[in-house]
Design an enzyme around this catalytic site. Structure first.
Site, PDB file in Angstrom:
ATOM      1  N   HIS A   1      35.850 -11.866  48.063  1.00 14.05           N
ATOM      2  CA  HIS A   1      36.828 -10.909  47.541  1.00 14.05           C
ATOM      3  C   HIS A   1      36.191 -10.169  46.376  1.00 14.05           C
ATOM      4  CE1 HIS A   1      37.460 -14.938  45.872  1.00 14.05           C
ATOM      5  NE2 HIS A   1      37.672 -14.343  44.707  1.00 14.05           N
TER       6      HIS A   1
ATOM      7  N   ASP B   1      46.554  -9.334  42.832  1.00  8.47           N
ATOM      8  CA  ASP B   1      46.332 -10.734  42.459  1.00  8.47           C
ATOM      9  C   ASP B   1      47.652 -11.313  41.935  1.00  8.47           C
ATOM     10  OD1 ASP B   1      43.467 -12.369  41.556  1.00  8.47           O
ATOM     11  OD2 ASP B   1      45.407 -13.112  40.825  1.00  8.47           O
TER      12      ASP B   1
ATOM     13  N   ASN C   1      32.792 -13.102  42.136  1.00  5.11           N
ATOM     14  CA  ASN C   1      32.473 -14.447  41.673  1.00  5.11           C
ATOM     15  C   ASN C   1      31.841 -15.226  42.824  1.00  5.11           C
ATOM     16  OD1 ASN C   1      33.583 -14.032  39.091  1.00  5.11           O
ATOM     17  ND2 ASN C   1      35.632 -14.571  39.809  1.00  5.11           N
TER      18      ASN C   1
ATOM     19  N   GLN D   1      34.200 -18.952  41.265  1.00  7.39           N
ATOM     20  CA  GLN D   1      34.886 -18.689  42.535  1.00  7.39           C
ATOM     21  C   GLN D   1      35.836 -19.851  42.849  1.00  7.39           C
ATOM     22  OE1 GLN D   1      32.285 -17.956  45.889  1.00  7.39           O
ATOM     23  NE2 GLN D   1      33.992 -17.419  47.238  1.00  7.39           N
TER      24      GLN D   1
ATOM     25  N   HIS E   1      37.124  -8.230  43.007  1.00  6.47           N
ATOM     26  CA  HIS E   1      38.182  -8.002  42.019  1.00  6.47           C
ATOM     27  C   HIS E   1      38.057  -6.579  41.466  1.00  6.47           C
ATOM     28  CE1 HIS E   1      39.202 -12.379  41.097  1.00  6.47           C
ATOM     29  NE2 HIS E   1      37.999 -12.540  41.612  1.00  6.47           N
TER      30      HIS E   1
END
Ligand code: 5GP
Ligand code: ZN
Length: 113
Positions: free
Chosen positions: A99, A29, A86, A93, A101
């Site tokens: 995705h 990230d 999310n 989100q 995390h």
């Protein structure tokens, strides 16, 4: 389609890749919320986890097992870590390409913010 994660998956824009195969890409990230913050995404564009169904069982399993493998490889498994999905605005989100995390390297708070 103007999707930043499709561009990362196709290498149209660079990222700090940590894993890749024919189904998924994992990269760091760019605004990390923990000492280790990795995103695992499918090559396939899926906007939110609301769009998932049983046809995606193998993909989702592969994303989760890749996250746990990366956690092990990065020596996070014993201390612990957090996996987060999310969904939509209230879920926090911001990028509408699913995705997972992987967050680790610090003590997580509960309840999450
Ligand atoms: P979300 O809030 O949608 O669950 O999480 C999106 C994540 O993607 C955020 O943690 C954000 O920092 C990360 N992100 C957004 N754009 C980029 C980018 O271009 N490169 C990388 N490496 N991460 C990104
Ligand atoms: Zn996409």
């Amino acid at each position: 389609m103007d999707c930043i994660f499709c561009k990362i998956a196709s290498k149209a824009i660079p990222s700090n890749l940590v894993y890749e195969d024919d189904q998924i890409v994992a990269f760091r990230d760019n605004d990390p919320q923990a000492p280790t913050h990795i995103l695992i995404i499918p090559h396939q564009h899926i906007a939110t986890i609301n769009e998932l169904d049983t046809a995606n069982n193998a993909l989702i399993s592969h994303m989760i097992l890749t996250a746990t493998k990366l956690a092990k490889d990065l020596s996070l498994s014993d201390d612990g870590y957090r996996l987060v999905w999310n969904c939509n605005r209230q879920g926090g989100q911001a990028v509408f390409h699913i995705h997972l995390h992987l967050l680790g390297g610090r003590r997580m708070q509960w309840p999450p913010g």
